[in-house]
Design an enzyme around this catalytic site. Structure first.
Site, PDB file in Angstrom:
ATOM      1  N   HIS A 139      30.386  95.400  45.158  1.00 37.74           N
ATOM      2  CA  HIS A 139      30.221  93.999  44.797  1.00 37.74           C
ATOM      3  C   HIS A 139      31.005  93.184  45.835  1.00 37.74           C
ATOM      4  CE1 HIS A 139      30.924  90.334  42.370  1.00 37.74           C
ATOM      5  NE2 HIS A 139      29.901  90.723  41.627  1.00 37.74           N
ATOM      6  N   ASP A 166      36.992  99.879  40.988  1.00 40.42           N
ATOM      7  CA  ASP A 166      36.445  98.680  40.358  1.00 40.42           C
ATOM      8  C   ASP A 166      35.637  99.121  39.140  1.00 40.42           C
ATOM      9  OD1 ASP A 166      34.707  96.698  39.522  1.00 40.42           O
ATOM     10  OD2 ASP A 166      33.977  96.187  41.525  1.00 40.42           O
ATOM     11  N   GLN A 168      31.829  97.585  35.768  1.00 40.75           N
ATOM     12  CA  GLN A 168      30.593  98.036  35.113  1.00 40.75           C
ATOM     13  C   GLN A 168      30.762  99.399  34.466  1.00 40.75           C
ATOM     14  OE1 GLN A 168      27.985  96.140  34.790  1.00 40.75           O
ATOM     15  NE2 GLN A 168      28.490  94.520  36.244  1.00 40.75           N
ATOM     16  N   LYS A 176      32.733  91.369  30.470  1.00 37.87           N
ATOM     17  CA  LYS A 176      31.658  92.374  30.526  1.00 37.87           C
ATOM     18  C   LYS A 176      31.876  93.457  29.470  1.00 37.87           C
ATOM     19  CE  LYS A 176      31.126  91.683  35.512  1.00 37.87           C
ATOM     20  NZ  LYS A 176      29.817  91.104  35.840  1.00 37.87           N
ATOM     21  N   CYS A 205      25.226  89.698  44.096  1.00 37.14           N
ATOM     22  CA  CYS A 205      26.524  89.796  44.781  1.00 37.14           C
ATOM     23  C   CYS A 205      26.704  91.131  45.487  1.00 37.14           C
ATOM     24  CB  CYS A 205      27.692  89.564  43.817  1.00 37.14           C
ATOM     25  SG  CYS A 205      27.680  87.950  43.060  1.00 37.14           S
TER      26      CYS A 205
HETATM   27  C1  LIG Z   1      30.832  95.927  40.023  1.00 33.45           C
HETATM   28  C2  LIG Z   1      31.464  94.578  39.880  1.00 33.45           C
HETATM   29  N1  LIG Z   1      32.642  94.333  40.457  1.00 33.45           N
HETATM   30  C3  LIG Z   1      33.251  93.148  40.346  1.00 33.45           C
HETATM   31  C4  LIG Z   1      32.696  92.119  39.638  1.00 33.45           C
HETATM   32  C5  LIG Z   1      33.414  90.811  39.577  1.00 33.45           C
HETATM   33  O1  LIG Z   1      33.827  90.538  38.289  1.00 33.45           O
HETATM   34  P1  LIG Z   1      34.426  89.109  37.916  1.00 33.45           P
HETATM   35  O2  LIG Z   1      33.431  88.104  38.420  1.00 33.45           O
HETATM   36  O3  LIG Z   1      34.510  89.128  36.444  1.00 33.45           O
HETATM   37  O4  LIG Z   1      35.729  88.968  38.593  1.00 33.45           O
HETATM   38  C6  LIG Z   1      31.472  92.319  39.023  1.00 33.45           C
HETATM   39  C7  LIG Z   1      30.844  91.219  38.257  1.00 33.45           C
HETATM   40  O5  LIG Z   1      29.746  90.804  38.498  1.00 33.45           O
HETATM   41  C8  LIG Z   1      30.836  93.578  39.147  1.00 33.45           C
HETATM   42  O6  LIG Z   1      29.652  93.804  38.581  1.00 33.45           O
END
Ligand SMILES: Cc1ncc(COP(=O)(O)O)c(C=O)c1O
Lengths: 151, 416
Positions: free
Chosen positions: B133, B210, B213, B236, B374
């Site tokens: 991401h 990370d 998900q 999430k 993203c």
């Molecule tokens: C795999 C992954 N990493 C990081 C993020 C970023 O999360 P946040 O926007 O809640 O900081 C997301 C959210 O879309 C994600 O799907």
């Protein structure tokens, strides 16, 4: 398919999406620019051949949704042969049309083929799709060679 | 409809009953019952979470860690109870290792700014993967630019699986940090983070995972993974927005300098010198998202009561059904077919741009995500400008999938 959707995706739009007009590059354009919508990844290049204030040729490349692609296609078809002043007026009018600010039926009718984008005003998130080619055109004519973005 | 025989096998979860806990689900969108399949973007919140947040504001709103009065004591207790829930949920060693932040993005930024800036120098190497991401790409790129460190990328194959041999080749004594996504938001791939951690540790690199998900879909045990940092976002995991977690190994967190300065992160302040607070407060400058953390605690309670393994099994069954139903539609292609993958179905329809798919589904009351998610490098890998994505949450049912399949079919036919 409900009425609003039919209004948005008129047959002409579907047709231009499938068979876009002027979908090519102009070698040695007098003006050109690149437009980008980071939200959905729409990407468009506009090329122009302008002489004595008249658009002799105009074309586009890139990829995008049905709305942005057909908008680019119809824009190029409509602007070929027009003067820069006329193009500027249409740019303004088109913007008013898709944002719902142009309501006078007679004025809308005068826009001819462009008027089919009227349905976009009911889909606020899609306004940028329809206007991206026009913003890119505007940037090209005002010599902004750097990429324009809808954001 | 499902392979499960209702007469012989007791359903793992009573989805009809569960759906009653989520008020948002019971509404019409464009005159159609809402079908929410954008869970990878954010999940809906159960009543217990909404109530907990409301209760905080109605009954004991006050600042934490500072008042001697009753309300402040209560707020502090609830906030710290939430921290303990997170600790147990991740099987962390101690609540000192659990830091409340705004979300995954902020967690990556914290680690980059503190661990990164003190330990990563010019010529050092940072490894991420091709399916990250943007929030796990951009901070490391910033660090690399500022320090002269080098960013390396683990490539993936066309199924969306990381190439572990390539990863091994990237590792060397200059590798200082590896940061990878546990489960991909675009491809659904579940990455072998335990193996990645083991290999990275062999060359002395630290590892961040990370988990944005992951934690809402399957059991996560940070001690079992063995990683050094783990991050996730509350929103999430059926909790509120604006709150998330960084878990880090205590000894690393102790050695790391604070990031933001302010109230709560200090023990004493004079104009000559400030003594920083201990963990986890050192990293929580200023008044935190108190109601958010409390809400997240209740979200964890909710998920725990259902059982994360049950959720996992339900979502896996539903995903299989979704994959089968969607792939029956003429022109639909799946992007991301890793052997080990979760409840995300990203797809293209021949001749139809995702943005148009999104609008048509929206008019049918179906919420999916369209765009680059993203993860622009993933788009580049598969040569597409954008994708459509349906992603499952614990409250989705077979009817949701049937509705979505019907609408996708309409979209495909409309533009053909
Ligand atoms: C795999 C992954 N990493 C990081 C993020 C970023 O999360 P946040 O926007 O809640 O900081 C997301 C959210 O879309 C994600 O799907």
């Amino acid at each position: 398919m409900n009425e609003e959707l039919k209004e948005l995706y008129q047959q002409v739009i579907i047709d231009h999406n499938k068979n876009p007009r002027n979908f090519r590059k102009i070698e040695l354009p007098s003006h050109h620019s690149e437009g980008f919508n980071p939200l959905c990844g729409d990407h468009v290049y506009i090329y122009l051949d302008v002489a004595n204030g008249v658009i002799r040729d105009i074309s586009f490349e890139g990829n995008g949704c049905a709305i942005s692609k057909s908008s680019a296609s119809i824009m190029t078809a409509e602007l070929k042969g027009k003067t820069l002043e006329e193009a500027e007026v249409l740019f303004q009018k088109f913007h008013e049309l898709v944002t719902g600010k142009l309501t006078d039926e007679e004025e809308i009718e005068k826009l001819g083929k462009l008027s089919i984008f009227q349905g976009v005003r009911d889909f606020p998130v899609r306004v940028k799709c329809a206007s991206l080619p026009w913003h890119t055109l505007h940037a090209a004519l005002h010599d902004q060679q750097t990429a324009v973005s809808t954001e | 409809m499902t392979e499960r025989n209702p007469l012989t096998v007791k359903p793992l979860m009573d989805i009809d009953k569960i759906r009653k806990d989520f008020p948002v689900l019971h509404q019409s969108v464009h005159g159609k019952p809402l079908v929410y399949l954008d869970n990878a973007a954010t999940t809906q919140k159960p009543n217990s979470v909404i109530e907990a947040i409301s209760e905080y504001y109605r009954l004991y709103n006050s600042n934490i860690h500072r008042g001697v009065h009753q309300l402040s004591q209560k707020a502090t207790d609830e906030y710290e109870a939430a921290r303990q829930k997170v600790q147990r949920y991740l099987n962390a060693n101690s609540t000192k290792e659990v830091i409340f932040l705004r979300g995954t993005s902020e967690a990556v930024n914290l680690v980059m700014n503190t661990y990164g800036r003190t330990n990563i120098k010019a010529g050092d190497e940072i490894i991420i993967s091709e399916m990250e991401h943007h929030s796990n790409i951009v901070p490391w790129q910033m660090l690399a630019q500022q320090t002269g460190a080098v960013l390396r990328v683990i490539p993936m194959n066309d199924k969306g699986e990381l190439l572990m041999e390539e990863f091994k080749n990237l590792l060397n004594e200059k590798t200082k940090f590896v940061s990878v996504v546990h489960a991909s938001n675009t491809l659904g791939t579940e990455n072998p983070v335990k193996e990645i951690t083991g290999l990275a540790h062999e060359v002395g690199a630290k590892v961040m995972v990370d988990g944005a998900q992951a934690v809402q879909h399957f059991k996560v045990d940070v001690q079992d993974i063995g990683c050094d940092f783990y991050a996730f976002s509350g929103h999430k995991l059926y909790g509120p927005t604006g709150v998330g977690v960084l878990w880090g190994r205590e000894e690393l967190l102790i050695a790391m300098p604070p990031w933001q300065g302010g109230g709560d992160m200090i023990l004493s302040v004079t104009f000559e010198k400030t003594i920083y607070n201990g963990l986890p407060n050192k990293f929580e400058a200023g008044t935190p998202n108190i109601s958010g953390a409390i809400g997240l605690g209740h979200a964890i309670d909710y998920v725990t009561a259902l059982g994360i393994d049950n959720i996992h099994e339900h979502e896996r069954d539903l995903y299989r059904y979704m994959e089968q139903k969607f792939l029956e539609i003429q022109g639909v292609s799946l992007v991301g077919s890793a052997a080990k993958k979760g409840s995300v179905f990203s797809f293209t329809i021949d001749g139809v741009h995702p943005h148009d798919v999104g609008t048509i589904l929206d008019m049918e009351g179906i919420a999916i995500r369209t765009g680059h998610m993203c993860t622009q490098p993933v788009m580049k890998h598969f040569g597409v400008p954008a994708l459509s994505r349906a992603s499952i949450g614990l409250y989705n049912n077979y009817e949701d999938i049937d509705c979505a399949a019907e609408a996708i079919k309409k979209a495909a036919e409309f533009f053909s």
